[in-house]
Design a protein around this motif. Structure first.
Motif, PDB file in Angstrom:
ATOM      1  N   PHE A  93       0.887  -1.219   0.065  1.00  0.00           N
ATOM      2  CA  PHE A  93      -0.086  -0.120   0.069  1.00  0.00           C
ATOM      3  C   PHE A  93       0.785   1.099   0.033  1.00  0.00           C
ATOM      4  O   PHE A  93       0.662   2.267  -0.486  1.00  0.00           O
ATOM      5  N   ALA A  94       2.096   1.250   0.618  1.00  0.00           N
ATOM      6  CA  ALA A  94       2.760   2.432   0.908  1.00  0.00           C
ATOM      7  C   ALA A  94       3.386   2.787  -0.613  1.00  0.00           C
ATOM      8  O   ALA A  94       3.229   4.092  -0.983  1.00  0.00           O
ATOM      9  N   ASN A  95       3.738   1.923  -1.392  1.00  0.00           N
ATOM     10  CA  ASN A  95       4.114   2.201  -3.017  1.00  0.00           C
ATOM     11  C   ASN A  95       3.132   2.580  -3.911  1.00  0.00           C
ATOM     12  O   ASN A  95       3.053   3.523  -4.774  1.00  0.00           O
ATOM     13  N   GLN A  96       1.850   2.175  -3.585  1.00  0.00           N
ATOM     14  CA  GLN A  96       0.327   2.354  -4.230  1.00  0.00           C
ATOM     15  C   GLN A  96       0.459   4.188  -4.054  1.00  0.00           C
ATOM     16  O   GLN A  96       0.066   4.411  -4.700  1.00  0.00           O
ATOM     17  N   VAL A  97       0.594   4.327  -2.716  1.00  0.00           N
ATOM     18  CA  VAL A  97       0.286   5.998  -2.209  1.00  0.00           C
ATOM     19  C   VAL A  97       1.249   6.656  -3.003  1.00  0.00           C
ATOM     20  O   VAL A  97       0.775   7.982  -3.494  1.00  0.00           O
ATOM     21  N   LEU A  98       2.585   6.181  -3.021  1.00  0.00           N
ATOM     22  CA  LEU A  98       3.476   6.928  -3.706  1.00  0.00           C
ATOM     23  C   LEU A  98       3.193   7.163  -5.088  1.00  0.00           C
ATOM     24  O   LEU A  98       3.538   8.097  -5.578  1.00  0.00           O
ATOM     25  N   ALA A  99       2.920   5.963  -5.810  1.00  0.00           N
ATOM     26  CA  ALA A  99       2.437   6.002  -7.139  1.00  0.00           C
ATOM     27  C   ALA A  99       1.422   7.008  -7.578  1.00  0.00           C
ATOM     28  O   ALA A  99       1.704   7.912  -8.425  1.00  0.00           O
ATOM     29  N   PHE A 100       0.461   7.212  -6.788  1.00  0.00           N
ATOM     30  CA  PHE A 100      -0.724   7.897  -6.806  1.00  0.00           C
ATOM     31  C   PHE A 100      -0.160   9.545  -6.760  1.00  0.00           C
ATOM     32  O   PHE A 100      -0.635  10.358  -7.380  1.00  0.00           O
ATOM     33  N   LEU A 101       0.962   9.788  -5.914  1.00  0.00           N
ATOM     34  CA  LEU A 101       1.479  10.974  -5.810  1.00  0.00           C
ATOM     35  C   LEU A 101       2.398  11.399  -6.829  1.00  0.00           C
ATOM     36  O   LEU A 101       3.375  12.471  -6.783  1.00  0.00           O
ATOM     37  N   GLY A 102       2.866  10.397  -7.667  1.00  0.00           N
ATOM     38  CA  GLY A 102       3.980  10.599  -8.819  1.00  0.00           C
ATOM     39  C   GLY A 102       5.178  10.403  -8.135  1.00  0.00           C
ATOM     40  O   GLY A 102       6.179  10.957  -8.953  1.00  0.00           O
ATOM     41  N   ILE A 103       5.529   9.706  -7.103  1.00  0.00           N
ATOM     42  CA  ILE A 103       6.705   9.411  -6.564  1.00  0.00           C
ATOM     43  C   ILE A 103       7.217   7.959  -6.870  1.00  0.00           C
ATOM     44  O   ILE A 103       6.362   6.911  -7.038  1.00  0.00           O
ATOM     45  N   ASP A 104       8.418   7.760  -7.237  1.00  0.00           N
ATOM     46  CA  ASP A 104       8.982   6.304  -7.468  1.00  0.00           C
ATOM     47  C   ASP A 104       8.818   5.457  -6.413  1.00  0.00           C
ATOM     48  O   ASP A 104       8.914   5.831  -5.165  1.00  0.00           O
ATOM     49  N   PRO A 105       8.361   4.243  -6.518  1.00  0.00           N
ATOM     50  CA  PRO A 105       8.459   3.247  -5.699  1.00  0.00           C
ATOM     51  C   PRO A 105       9.783   2.958  -4.852  1.00  0.00           C
ATOM     52  O   PRO A 105      10.931   3.268  -5.123  1.00  0.00           O
ATOM     53  N   GLN A 106       9.489   2.661  -3.545  1.00  0.00           N
ATOM     54  CA  GLN A 106      10.621   2.756  -2.612  1.00  0.00           C
ATOM     55  C   GLN A 106      10.822   1.176  -2.211  1.00  0.00           C
ATOM     56  O   GLN A 106       9.763   0.257  -1.962  1.00  0.00           O
ATOM     57  N   LEU A 107      11.967   0.709  -1.682  1.00  0.00           N
ATOM     58  CA  LEU A 107      12.103  -0.597  -1.223  1.00  0.00           C
ATOM     59  C   LEU A 107      11.864  -0.647   0.200  1.00  0.00           C
ATOM     60  O   LEU A 107      11.632  -1.722   0.874  1.00  0.00           O
ATOM     61  N   TRP A 108      11.747   0.308   0.911  1.00  0.00           N
ATOM     62  CA  TRP A 108      11.226   0.375   2.267  1.00  0.00           C
ATOM     63  C   TRP A 108      12.399  -0.719   3.196  1.00  0.00           C
ATOM     64  O   TRP A 108      13.568  -0.350   3.251  1.00  0.00           O
ATOM     65  N   ILE A 109      11.937  -1.490   3.747  1.00  0.00           N
ATOM     66  CA  ILE A 109      12.496  -2.439   4.618  1.00  0.00           C
ATOM     67  C   ILE A 109      13.343  -3.424   3.779  1.00  0.00           C
ATOM     68  O   ILE A 109      14.301  -4.147   4.622  1.00  0.00           O
ATOM     69  N   ALA A 110      13.397  -3.449   2.530  1.00  0.00           N
ATOM     70  CA  ALA A 110      14.395  -4.221   1.963  1.00  0.00           C
ATOM     71  C   ALA A 110      15.555  -3.420   1.353  1.00  0.00           C
ATOM     72  O   ALA A 110      16.465  -4.103   0.768  1.00  0.00           O
ATOM     73  N   SER A 111      15.600  -2.262   1.912  1.00  0.00           N
ATOM     74  CA  SER A 111      16.690  -1.412   1.535  1.00  0.00           C
ATOM     75  C   SER A 111      17.594  -1.240   2.810  1.00  0.00           C
ATOM     76  O   SER A 111      16.966  -0.874   3.780  1.00  0.00           O
ATOM     77  N   GLU A 112      19.025  -1.232   2.743  1.00  0.00           N
ATOM     78  CA  GLU A 112      19.629  -1.049   3.888  1.00  0.00           C
ATOM     79  C   GLU A 112      19.764   0.207   4.377  1.00  0.00           C
ATOM     80  O   GLU A 112      19.867   0.614   5.553  1.00  0.00           O
ATOM     81  N   LYS A 113      19.649   1.292   3.641  1.00  0.00           N
ATOM     82  CA  LYS A 113      19.486   2.681   3.895  1.00  0.00           C
ATOM     83  C   LYS A 113      18.088   3.216   4.397  1.00  0.00           C
ATOM     84  O   LYS A 113      17.971   4.231   5.231  1.00  0.00           O
ATOM     85  N   GLN A 114      16.984   2.423   3.904  1.00  0.00           N
ATOM     86  CA  GLN A 114      15.508   3.027   4.230  1.00  0.00           C
ATOM     87  C   GLN A 114      15.124   2.033   5.464  1.00  0.00           C
ATOM     88  O   GLN A 114      14.123   2.581   6.279  1.00  0.00           O
ATOM     89  N   VAL A 115      15.591   1.013   5.794  1.00  0.00           N
ATOM     90  CA  VAL A 115      15.026  -0.168   6.961  1.00  0.00           C
ATOM     91  C   VAL A 115      14.683   0.786   8.388  1.00  0.00           C
ATOM     92  O   VAL A 115      13.858   0.781   8.802  1.00  0.00           O
ATOM     93  N   ILE A 116      15.768   1.390   8.660  1.00  0.00           N
ATOM     94  CA  ILE A 116      15.646   2.097  10.144  1.00  0.00           C
ATOM     95  C   ILE A 116      14.593   3.050   9.973  1.00  0.00           C
ATOM     96  O   ILE A 116      13.665   3.242  10.858  1.00  0.00           O
ATOM     97  N   PRO A 117      14.562   4.194   9.169  1.00  0.00           N
ATOM     98  CA  PRO A 117      13.615   5.102   8.837  1.00  0.00           C
ATOM     99  C   PRO A 117      12.103   4.403   8.790  1.00  0.00           C
ATOM    100  O   PRO A 117      11.203   4.756   9.472  1.00  0.00           O
ATOM    101  N   ALA A 118      12.097   3.381   7.888  1.00  0.00           N
ATOM    102  CA  ALA A 118      10.910   2.543   7.986  1.00  0.00           C
ATOM    103  C   ALA A 118      10.361   1.941   8.934  1.00  0.00           C
ATOM    104  O   ALA A 118       9.200   2.065   9.566  1.00  0.00           O
ATOM    105  N   LEU A 119      11.177   1.194   9.872  1.00  0.00           N
ATOM    106  CA  LEU A 119      10.932   0.860  11.347  1.00  0.00           C
ATOM    107  C   LEU A 119      10.619   1.950  12.375  1.00  0.00           C
ATOM    108  O   LEU A 119       9.344   1.739  13.004  1.00  0.00           O
TER     109      LEU A 119
END
Length: 252
Positions: A93-119
């Motif tokens: 759902f998070a990437n669906q919201v980003l797609a609706f806003l015209g933002i590229d999808p993110q890896l979230w907890i699958a990304s080493e850089k994004q996992v801590i902010p996502a948690l």
């Protein structure tokens, strides 16, 4: 015949190894405090703002407050599994919201850089209501004389908040920060349910590392040493916050 060796007295060797020779301890240490700072700062800012809003009468206030407090009473592991689906990179759902806003999808907890902010985002969503509840209790006990004097002096709503409300509720905010800091530092269930410390070791906090040492590697003595260090770190941080709170109370 059993090949089990008798226990050996190592004195402070485990602590020396943790602090000087363990390549996973200090990264886990900094991840723990990175997660905690992200979560606490946002929870305090959002919690105080929402509490000020809830402190004013509006239609449907009780219903909104009830719905807002629901994440706080939910089971952490169940919440972790729900957010695991929300952060799913392809159909989440998070990437669906980003797609609706015209933002590229993110890896979230699958990304080493994004996992801590996502948690941290999950922690913010769950525990901001607690900060709001504590702040509301502080707001309800504020004397109205200060506001009447501020209105007579021509102070705006923002000036009243900044010069009157915020200084008066600072002890309450520090109490909320103390409770949430202790809780956030020892967060385990949501992180383990969502990432188990991954990807790689990118979300391995001290609690996760201690669990891995004790129950996967069966290094129980070493894990106990790590958790004792962690206990003293939490104790020091708690004492610092308490001292700051007392100084603010003296100033008031």
């Amino acid at each position: 015949m059993s090949n089990q060796q008798p226990p050996q007295w190592v004195f402070l060797d485990n602590y020396k190894k943790l602090l000087l020779d363990d390549p996973r301890f200090w990264p886990a240490f900094f991840r723990t405090f990175y997660f905690t700072l992200l979560a606490i700062i946002m929870e305090i800012v959002l919690g105080v703002a929402i509490a000020v809003m809830f402190n004013k009468p509006f239609k449907g206030k009780n219903v909104v407050k009830t719905l807002f407090l629901m994440p706080m009473v939910a089971t952490p592991v169940a919440l972790g599994l729900v957010w695991l689906l929300i952060f799913e990179p392809t159909i989440g759902f998070a990437n669906q919201v980003l797609a609706f806003l015209g933002i590229d999808p993110q890896l979230w907890i699958a990304s080493e850089k994004q996992v801590i902010p996502a948690l941290a985002l999950v922690d913010i969503w769950q525990w901001t209501p607690m900060v709001t509840l504590i702040t509301l209790a502080g707001l309800s006990g504020l004397p109205q004389d200060y506001y009447e004097a501020a209105q007579i002096d021509g102070a705006s709503k923002w000036q009243q908040f900044w010069r009157v409300t915020l200084p008066l509720i600072l002890p309450t905010i520090f109490a909320a920060a103390l409770l949430r800091s202790i809780d956030a530092l020892k967060t385990f269930d949501i992180i383990y349910a969502m990432t188990q410390g991954g990807p790689g070791f990118a979300s391995e906090t001290l609690n996760i590392y201690g669990f891995t040492l004790g129950f996967q590697y069966f290094q129980l003595g070493y894990a106990s040493s790590l958790l004792m260090l962690f206990f003293f770190l939490v104790l020091i941080i708690s004492l610092v916050i308490l001292v700051m709170r007392r100084r603010i109370e003296v100033l008031h």
